[in-house]
Design an enzyme around this catalytic site. Structure first.
Site, short mmCIF file in Angstrom:
data_model
loop_
_atom_site.label_atom_id
_atom_site.label_comp_id
_atom_site.label_asym_id
_atom_site.label_seq_id
_atom_site.Cartn_x
_atom_site.Cartn_y
_atom_site.Cartn_z
N ASP A 8 0.85 -1.19 0.00
CA ASP A 8 0.00 0.00 0.00
C ASP A 8 0.88 1.24 0.00
OD1 ASP A 8 0.83 0.41 2.62
OD2 ASP A 8 -1.17 0.27 3.51
N CYS A 65 2.81 -3.46 4.04
CA CYS A 65 2.02 -2.27 4.34
C CYS A 65 2.70 -1.56 5.51
CB CYS A 65 0.55 -2.61 4.60
SG CYS A 65 0.23 -3.61 6.06
N THR A 67 2.32 -1.85 8.85
CA THR A 67 2.72 -2.80 9.89
C THR A 67 2.96 -4.20 9.34
OG1 THR A 67 0.41 -3.37 10.28
CG2 THR A 67 1.35 -1.61 11.65
N HIS A 98 8.64 -24.91 8.62
CA HIS A 98 7.58 -25.67 9.29
C HIS A 98 6.18 -25.39 8.75
CE1 HIS A 98 9.95 -26.76 13.22
NE2 HIS A 98 10.58 -27.10 12.10
N HIS A 133 5.45 -32.00 9.36
CA HIS A 133 4.79 -30.69 9.22
C HIS A 133 3.68 -30.72 8.17
CE1 HIS A 133 7.83 -29.19 11.84
NE2 HIS A 133 8.78 -29.64 11.03
N ARG A 136 0.13 -30.94 9.46
CA ARG A 136 -0.39 -29.68 10.03
C ARG A 136 -0.72 -28.68 8.93
NH1 ARG A 136 4.63 -30.69 13.99
NH2 ARG A 136 3.63 -32.28 15.27
C1 RB5 Z 1 -2.19 2.64 6.43
O1 RB5 Z 1 -2.24 3.84 7.11
C2 RB5 Z 1 -1.99 1.48 7.41
O2 RB5 Z 1 -3.13 1.29 8.16
C3 RB5 Z 1 -1.61 0.22 6.65
O3 RB5 Z 1 -0.46 0.45 5.93
C4 RB5 Z 1 -1.30 -1.00 7.50
O4 RB5 Z 1 -0.41 -0.70 8.52
C5 RB5 Z 1 -2.45 -1.78 7.96
O5 RB5 Z 1 -2.32 -2.86 8.57
#
Ligand code: RB5
Length: 146
Positions: A8, A65, A67, A98, A133, A136
């Site tokens: 993103d 993205c 996070t 795994h 593995h 699973r």
């Molecule tokens: C965008 O602001 C942010 O929410 C996105 O990049 C991400 O971190 C979402 O999980």
């Protein structure tokens, strides 16, 4: 080896760095976007990466993205996708060995580009062990069918 990569708006710079890094390794990269910092929705790009891998268009996927969380959730909704968020190489390595992870995710707001490269290399160099593995991993697929 072909890798689908998607991101993103929070991860354009990191995507370009990882794309260049993969190409230096001789890997063909399918860039699913986005290519601009204009605000967009991570589920769109997570799904694109997931579908490219699930269809066989790409062997593996990388999704980034802010996070790594949202885009991993989106990719993981695609049947056959085992996406994982990694902020260090150890998790990336074991996720291949795994869990047979097929989409690697990380957060451009969480880790730096050098760490992202190291995680990517570790993930690519690890091999799925199969054996005990596999049962699973098969159970993960069964969840998708219930
Ligand atoms: C965008 O602001 C942010 O929410 C996105 O990049 C991400 O971190 C979402 O999980």
């Amino acid at each position: 080896m072909k890798i689908a990569i998607g991101n993103d708006h929070a991860a354009v710079e990191m995507k370009l760095a990882i794309k260049a890094h993969l190409e230096e390794r001789g890997i063909e990269v399918i860039d699913m976007g986005t290519g601009t910092s204009e605000s967009c929705d991570y589920p769109v790009y997570g799904e694109k990466v997931g579908r490219a891998v699930a269809s066989g268009e790409a062997d593996l996927g990388i999704a980034i993205c802010g996070t790594g969380v949202g885009i991993s959730m989106a990719a993981g909704k695609v049947k056959g996708i085992r996406a994982c968020v990694c902020s260090e190489p150890c998790t990336a390595k074991w996720s291949r060995m795994h869990n047979d992870s097929n989409v690697l995710c990380f957060g451009a707001r969480i880790i730096g580009i050098e760490m992202a490269k190291m995680i990517t290399d570790t993930w690519l160099d690890a091999e799925y062990e199969g054996g005990r593995h596999q049962r699973r991993v098969d159970q993960l697929a069964e969840i998708e069918n219930r």
